[in-house]
Design a protein around this motif. Structure first.
Motif, mmCIF file in Angstrom:
data_model
loop_
_atom_site.group_PDB
_atom_site.id
_atom_site.type_symbol
_atom_site.label_atom_id
_atom_site.label_comp_id
_atom_site.label_asym_id
_atom_site.label_seq_id
_atom_site.Cartn_x
_atom_site.Cartn_y
_atom_site.Cartn_z
ATOM 1 N N ALA A 20 0.833 -1.210 0.000
ATOM 2 C CA ALA A 20 0.000 0.000 0.000
ATOM 3 C C ALA A 20 0.865 1.256 0.000
ATOM 4 O O ALA A 20 0.588 2.211 -0.737
ATOM 5 C CB ALA A 20 -0.925 -0.007 1.211
ATOM 6 N N ALA A 21 1.919 1.258 0.797
ATOM 7 C CA ALA A 21 2.785 2.437 0.866
ATOM 8 C C ALA A 21 3.567 2.627 -0.435
ATOM 9 O O ALA A 21 3.759 3.753 -0.891
ATOM 10 C CB ALA A 21 3.735 2.330 2.050
ATOM 11 N N LYS A 23 2.566 1.761 -3.380
ATOM 12 C CA LYS A 23 1.622 2.210 -4.404
ATOM 13 C C LYS A 23 1.150 3.638 -4.152
ATOM 14 O O LYS A 23 0.527 4.244 -5.015
ATOM 15 C CB LYS A 23 0.408 1.285 -4.456
ATOM 16 C CG LYS A 23 0.703 -0.039 -5.100
ATOM 17 C CD LYS A 23 -0.547 -0.876 -5.187
ATOM 18 C CE LYS A 23 -0.244 -2.207 -5.834
ATOM 19 N NZ LYS A 23 -1.424 -3.076 -5.875
ATOM 20 N N GLY A 24 1.434 4.152 -2.972
ATOM 21 C CA GLY A 24 1.015 5.505 -2.614
ATOM 22 C C GLY A 24 1.854 6.554 -3.320
ATOM 23 O O GLY A 24 2.591 6.274 -4.269
ATOM 24 N N ARG A 25 1.743 7.764 -2.826
ATOM 25 C CA ARG A 25 2.451 8.893 -3.420
ATOM 26 C C ARG A 25 3.950 8.808 -3.201
ATOM 27 O O ARG A 25 4.406 8.454 -2.118
ATOM 28 C CB ARG A 25 1.949 10.177 -2.768
ATOM 29 C CG ARG A 25 1.244 11.074 -3.719
ATOM 30 C CD ARG A 25 0.736 12.320 -3.068
ATOM 31 N NE ARG A 25 1.855 13.221 -2.811
ATOM 32 C CZ ARG A 25 1.927 14.025 -1.775
ATOM 33 N NH1 ARG A 25 0.976 14.033 -0.888
ATOM 34 N NH2 ARG A 25 2.945 14.828 -1.619
ATOM 35 N N SER A 36 8.212 6.759 -0.404
ATOM 36 C CA SER A 36 6.800 6.682 -0.773
ATOM 37 C C SER A 36 5.974 6.664 0.498
ATOM 38 O O SER A 36 6.449 6.238 1.553
ATOM 39 C CB SER A 36 6.515 5.405 -1.560
ATOM 40 O OG SER A 36 7.309 5.352 -2.711
ATOM 41 N N ALA A 38 1.683 6.358 2.136
ATOM 42 C CA ALA A 38 0.245 6.143 2.011
ATOM 43 C C ALA A 38 -0.377 6.496 3.355
ATOM 44 O O ALA A 38 0.314 6.485 4.380
ATOM 45 C CB ALA A 38 -0.047 4.691 1.645
ATOM 46 N N GLN A 85 1.515 8.889 8.492
ATOM 47 C CA GLN A 85 1.414 8.096 7.273
ATOM 48 C C GLN A 85 2.333 6.895 7.397
ATOM 49 O O GLN A 85 3.190 6.841 8.275
ATOM 50 C CB GLN A 85 1.827 8.921 6.048
ATOM 51 C CG GLN A 85 0.884 10.034 5.700
ATOM 52 C CD GLN A 85 1.280 10.718 4.404
ATOM 53 O OE1 GLN A 85 2.456 10.752 4.033
ATOM 54 N NE2 GLN A 85 0.307 11.266 3.708
#
Length: 120
Positions: A20-21, A23-25, A36, A38, A85
């Motif tokens: 998830a992290a 795939k995050g910003r 990165s 999330a 985050q």
């Protein structure tokens, strides 16, 4: 536990959290690392850290461990100032032929710059 360590609740543990992290910003990119993030998925909202230090980029275990120690320490010092985050720091380029001292210094400088930029 000593207060000079990074507590377990401040680390990412499950592969799904790392995914998830990642795939995050993407928050920052430097010579060595990509950061990165999330939104936090844990119940107590706090900044959490995950590290991805691939053998492909740092072949020696001593090098990988030194990088991880430096990154965890930099995160521990800045954790309270960071937004809540899930952060993943990924080594994205091959580590050059540096001494461990020079590598630690470079990693700490870059990590502090990234965390300082994120905390603003």
């Amino acid at each position: 536990m000593s207060c000079a360590t990074l507590p377990a609740e401040a680390r990412l543990h499950r592969p799904s959290e790392f995914t998830a992290a990642l795939k995050g910003r993407r928050l920052a990119r430097g010579a060595l690392f990509i950061v990165s993030a999330a939104p936090a998925t844990s119940a107590p909202a706090c900044a959490r850290l995950g590290l991805v230090i691939a053998k492909r980029y740092a072949a020696l275990a001593t090098t990988r461990n030194a990088i991880k120690r430096v990154l965890r320490e930099a995160f521990r010092h800045r954790r309270q100032a960071l937004p809540a985050q899930d952060y993943v720091i990924r080594l994205h380029s091959k580590v050059g032929p540096l001494s461990l001292t020079a590598l630690k210094r470079a990693a700490r400088t870059e990590a502090d710059a990234h965390f300082g930029r994120i905390a603003r």
